[in-house]
Motif scaffolding. Structure first.
Motif, PDB file in Angstrom:
ATOM      1  N   THR A  92      26.412  44.899  46.806  1.00 36.98           N
ATOM      2  CA  THR A  92      27.256  44.814  47.997  1.00 36.98           C
ATOM      3  C   THR A  92      28.647  44.421  47.540  1.00 36.98           C
ATOM      4  O   THR A  92      28.814  43.423  46.827  1.00 36.98           O
ATOM      5  CB  THR A  92      26.692  43.779  48.983  1.00 36.98           C
ATOM      6  OG1 THR A  92      25.389  44.224  49.379  1.00 36.98           O
ATOM      7  CG2 THR A  92      27.564  43.674  50.222  1.00 36.98           C
ATOM      8  N   ILE A  93      29.611  45.240  47.905  1.00 38.42           N
ATOM      9  CA  ILE A  93      30.994  45.004  47.470  1.00 38.42           C
ATOM     10  C   ILE A  93      31.777  44.479  48.661  1.00 38.42           C
ATOM     11  O   ILE A  93      31.864  45.154  49.687  1.00 38.42           O
ATOM     12  CB  ILE A  93      31.629  46.309  46.969  1.00 38.42           C
ATOM     13  CG1 ILE A  93      30.778  46.928  45.851  1.00 38.42           C
ATOM     14  CG2 ILE A  93      33.059  46.068  46.492  1.00 38.42           C
ATOM     15  CD1 ILE A  93      31.118  48.383  45.575  1.00 38.42           C
ATOM     16  N   VAL A  94      32.299  43.261  48.540  1.00 37.53           N
ATOM     17  CA  VAL A  94      33.046  42.647  49.634  1.00 37.53           C
ATOM     18  C   VAL A  94      34.501  42.507  49.229  1.00 37.53           C
ATOM     19  O   VAL A  94      34.813  41.919  48.189  1.00 37.53           O
ATOM     20  CB  VAL A  94      32.470  41.246  49.977  1.00 37.53           C
ATOM     21  CG1 VAL A  94      33.178  40.668  51.197  1.00 37.53           C
ATOM     22  CG2 VAL A  94      30.970  41.338  50.223  1.00 37.53           C
ATOM     23  N   ASP A  95      35.398  43.066  50.023  1.00 39.28           N
ATOM     24  CA  ASP A  95      36.832  42.892  49.787  1.00 39.28           C
ATOM     25  C   ASP A  95      37.230  41.490  50.198  1.00 39.28           C
ATOM     26  O   ASP A  95      37.017  41.102  51.350  1.00 39.28           O
ATOM     27  CB  ASP A  95      37.643  43.889  50.636  1.00 39.28           C
ATOM     28  CG  ASP A  95      37.637  45.275  50.042  1.00 39.28           C
ATOM     29  OD1 ASP A  95      37.070  45.430  48.942  1.00 39.28           O
ATOM     30  OD2 ASP A  95      38.193  46.199  50.671  1.00 39.28           O
ATOM     31  N   ARG A  96      37.809  40.719  49.297  1.00 40.04           N
ATOM     32  CA  ARG A  96      38.273  39.382  49.646  1.00 40.04           C
ATOM     33  C   ARG A  96      39.690  39.463  50.222  1.00 40.04           C
ATOM     34  O   ARG A  96      40.429  40.389  49.909  1.00 40.04           O
ATOM     35  CB  ARG A  96      38.283  38.482  48.399  1.00 40.04           C
ATOM     36  CG  ARG A  96      36.948  38.401  47.702  1.00 40.04           C
ATOM     37  CD  ARG A  96      36.836  37.243  46.742  1.00 40.04           C
ATOM     38  NE  ARG A  96      38.059  36.942  45.992  1.00 40.04           N
ATOM     39  CZ  ARG A  96      38.100  36.087  44.972  1.00 40.04           C
ATOM     40  NH1 ARG A  96      37.008  35.473  44.583  1.00 40.04           N
ATOM     41  NH2 ARG A  96      39.226  35.842  44.345  1.00 40.04           N
ATOM     42  N   PRO A  97      40.046  38.479  51.037  1.00 39.87           N
ATOM     43  CA  PRO A  97      41.390  38.507  51.646  1.00 39.87           C
ATOM     44  C   PRO A  97      42.504  38.455  50.606  1.00 39.87           C
ATOM     45  O   PRO A  97      43.607  38.904  50.862  1.00 39.87           O
ATOM     46  CB  PRO A  97      41.423  37.249  52.525  1.00 39.87           C
ATOM     47  CG  PRO A  97      39.998  36.830  52.686  1.00 39.87           C
ATOM     48  CD  PRO A  97      39.245  37.336  51.497  1.00 39.87           C
ATOM     49  N   ASP A  98      42.214  37.935  49.403  1.00 40.33           N
ATOM     50  CA  ASP A  98      43.278  37.802  48.394  1.00 40.33           C
ATOM     51  C   ASP A  98      43.446  39.053  47.535  1.00 40.33           C
ATOM     52  O   ASP A  98      44.145  39.040  46.533  1.00 40.33           O
ATOM     53  CB  ASP A  98      42.996  36.597  47.492  1.00 40.33           C
ATOM     54  CG  ASP A  98      41.672  36.741  46.739  1.00 40.33           C
ATOM     55  OD1 ASP A  98      40.992  37.772  46.920  1.00 40.33           O
ATOM     56  OD2 ASP A  98      41.322  35.833  45.964  1.00 40.33           O
ATOM     57  N   GLY A  99      42.792  40.149  47.919  1.00 38.22           N
ATOM     58  CA  GLY A  99      42.988  41.399  47.177  1.00 38.22           C
ATOM     59  C   GLY A  99      42.012  41.597  46.034  1.00 38.22           C
ATOM     60  O   GLY A  99      42.036  42.627  45.378  1.00 38.22           O
ATOM     61  N   LEU A 100      41.156  40.632  45.784  1.00 38.14           N
ATOM     62  CA  LEU A 100      40.110  40.818  44.776  1.00 38.14           C
ATOM     63  C   LEU A 100      38.800  41.178  45.479  1.00 38.14           C
ATOM     64  O   LEU A 100      38.754  41.293  46.700  1.00 38.14           O
ATOM     65  CB  LEU A 100      39.960  39.556  43.928  1.00 38.14           C
ATOM     66  CG  LEU A 100      41.203  39.193  43.093  1.00 38.14           C
ATOM     67  CD1 LEU A 100      41.024  37.832  42.430  1.00 38.14           C
ATOM     68  CD2 LEU A 100      41.494  40.265  42.049  1.00 38.14           C
ATOM     69  N   VAL A 101      37.745  41.329  44.722  1.00 39.19           N
ATOM     70  CA  VAL A 101      36.481  41.831  45.237  1.00 39.19           C
ATOM     71  C   VAL A 101      35.354  40.914  44.771  1.00 39.19           C
ATOM     72  O   VAL A 101      35.414  40.385  43.659  1.00 39.19           O
ATOM     73  CB  VAL A 101      36.238  43.266  44.693  1.00 39.19           C
ATOM     74  CG1 VAL A 101      34.836  43.740  44.946  1.00 39.19           C
ATOM     75  CG2 VAL A 101      37.242  44.243  45.282  1.00 39.19           C
ATOM     76  N   ARG A 102      34.354  40.701  45.628  1.00 40.20           N
ATOM     77  CA  ARG A 102      33.139  40.005  45.195  1.00 40.20           C
ATOM     78  C   ARG A 102      31.983  41.006  45.219  1.00 40.20           C
ATOM     79  O   ARG A 102      31.852  41.783  46.163  1.00 40.20           O
ATOM     80  CB  ARG A 102      32.832  38.825  46.107  1.00 40.20           C
ATOM     81  CG  ARG A 102      31.754  37.890  45.509  1.00 40.20           C
ATOM     82  CD  ARG A 102      31.353  36.766  46.436  1.00 40.20           C
ATOM     83  NE  ARG A 102      30.490  37.231  47.504  1.00 40.20           N
ATOM     84  CZ  ARG A 102      30.763  37.120  48.795  1.00 40.20           C
ATOM     85  NH1 ARG A 102      31.889  36.549  49.186  1.00 40.20           N
ATOM     86  NH2 ARG A 102      29.930  37.577  49.706  1.00 40.20           N
ATOM     87  N   ILE A 103      31.150  40.960  44.185  1.00 38.45           N
ATOM     88  CA  ILE A 103      29.987  41.839  44.141  1.00 38.45           C
ATOM     89  C   ILE A 103      28.727  40.988  44.163  1.00 38.45           C
ATOM     90  O   ILE A 103      28.529  40.145  43.283  1.00 38.45           O
ATOM     91  CB  ILE A 103      30.003  42.717  42.868  1.00 38.45           C
ATOM     92  CG1 ILE A 103      31.220  43.649  42.889  1.00 38.45           C
ATOM     93  CG2 ILE A 103      28.716  43.529  42.753  1.00 38.45           C
ATOM     94  CD1 ILE A 103      31.392  44.443  41.609  1.00 38.45           C
TER      95      ILE A 103
END
Lengths: 200, 162
Positions: free
Chosen positions: B86-97
């Protein structure tokens, strides 16, 4: 336009020879040569995957999987024609596999609606700004489905590879080959009669 | 005398021009992703040939959650394992997987990026869960290594655009 190549058939032969030479280097382990082969043939693989009804992301994955498979079997491929045929065959087989998986998992997914192999005439009119391109596309749309399927793929192939590609697509040997073939002859006849189309 | 557009004649320069124009039109109407060549280059840069290639089975776009976060779930099937991320766009422009392997196992999970960017590596827990956080957008590929002492191929996904 004045800077049109004068000998397109000759240029196509040169491209095929260049591809053969790069294949040779790629087989010897030259990564740059392999990159060049990828750049040259990716449009063909993309078209084959999309023609099998795959959505965008699925088609992109199939293209990658096909190249990974190629690297495993590269030592068995001896000529540029064999390479093209192998890639077309493998792309189709991979596409069927992915399509089988997605249809079983998500039978009513939006992806299957998106994947109509020919864009419908509305967007085509908007995307093609040149009259001669719109004319060509309209005439292609009037061809029988079998002809459209064939020309769509063949357009991305070096002409000396026609026959092997037709075979890889499961089309009868007589339908293309070294001669112009009925589908292209028909298209050419329609274009010649259309004053809005010109060859350059 | 043969008709000028006979099907039996060899291809000439005009045929060539028509087919070249058709190729250009098709590319305009249905262009490959602009990074397709780069994706292929990333996956081919892995030299190890003993790999189990995972294929995309499904993709779900969960959409914009709370306005700024976009979430995508991708499932890949390989012979030996299923990889779900699951790829989540973080508000700071990075991504969490957030990832999950089935069957679950504590193994090394590597996220590869195009050269010269280094890979990021994490360990999954015994149930096969792993998290890669603070990942930049762009191309990436997931490589699941076999457990220590296990004689199994690496599982590799296709390159993804995060």
């Amino acid at each position: 336009m004045s800077n049109v190549p004068v000998d397109r058939a000759g240029a196509s032969l040169d491209r095929a020879a260049r591809l053969g030479e790069r294949l040779e280097r790629a087989r010897a382990g030259d990564r740059d040569a392999l990159d060049e082969v990828v750049r040259e043939l990716n449009p063909l693989l993309w078209r084959v995957a999309r023609a099998q009804g795959l959505a965008l992301e699925e088609a992109a994955d199939v293209v990658q999987t096909t190249w990974l498979e190629l690297v495993r079997g590269l030592h068995t491929i001896r000529s540029s024609s064999a390479l093209t045929a192998w890639l077309v065959t493998t792309t189709r087989r991979e596409s069927w596999r992915v399509r089988g998986l997605t249809q079983r998992q998500t039978p009513h997914d939006a992806a299957t609606l998106e994947s109509s192999p020919d864009p419908d005439p509305g967007p085509a009119e908007l995307l093609l700004s040149e009259e001669r391109d719109r004319a060509l596309w309209q005439h292609v749309a009037r061809l029988p489905e079998r002809c459209r399927a064939l020309l769509r793929i063949v357009a991305h192939v070096d002409r000396p590879d026609y026959t092997v590609v037709a075979e890889a697509l499961g089309m009868p040997r007589g339908s293309i080959g070294p001669t112009r073939g009925r589908c292209l002859a028909k298209l050419r006849e329609m274009l010649a009669a259309d004053s809005t189309w010109s060859p350059t | 005398m043969t008709a000028p557009h006979s099907a039996d004649q060899p291809l000439d320069d005009l045929d060539q021009a028509i087919l070249d124009q058709l190729a250009a039109v098709l590319t305009r109407l249905d262009p490959p992703p602009p990074d397709l060549d780069d994706r292929v280059r990333l996956v081919l840069a892995l030299d190890d040939v003993d790999r189990d290639v995972a294929r995309l089975r499904e993709e779900h776009l969960v959409g914009a959650v709370r306005g700024t976060e976009r979430t995508r779930t991708l499932t890949f099937d390989a012979e030996s394992r299923t990889v779900m991320i699951t790829i989540v766009d973080r508000p700071d422009g990075l991504v969490r997987i957030d990832g999950w392997l089935a069957p679950g196992a504590a193994v090394r999970v590597e996220l590869r990026h195009p050269a010269p960017d280094p890979s990021q590596t994490v360990e999954s827990d015994a149930s096969g869960r792993f998290v890669l956080d603070g990942v930049p957008h762009g191309l990436a590929q997931v490589v699941v290594h076999p457990a220590r002492g296990e004689h199994a191929p690496q599982v590799v996904t296709p390159a993804l655009t995060l």
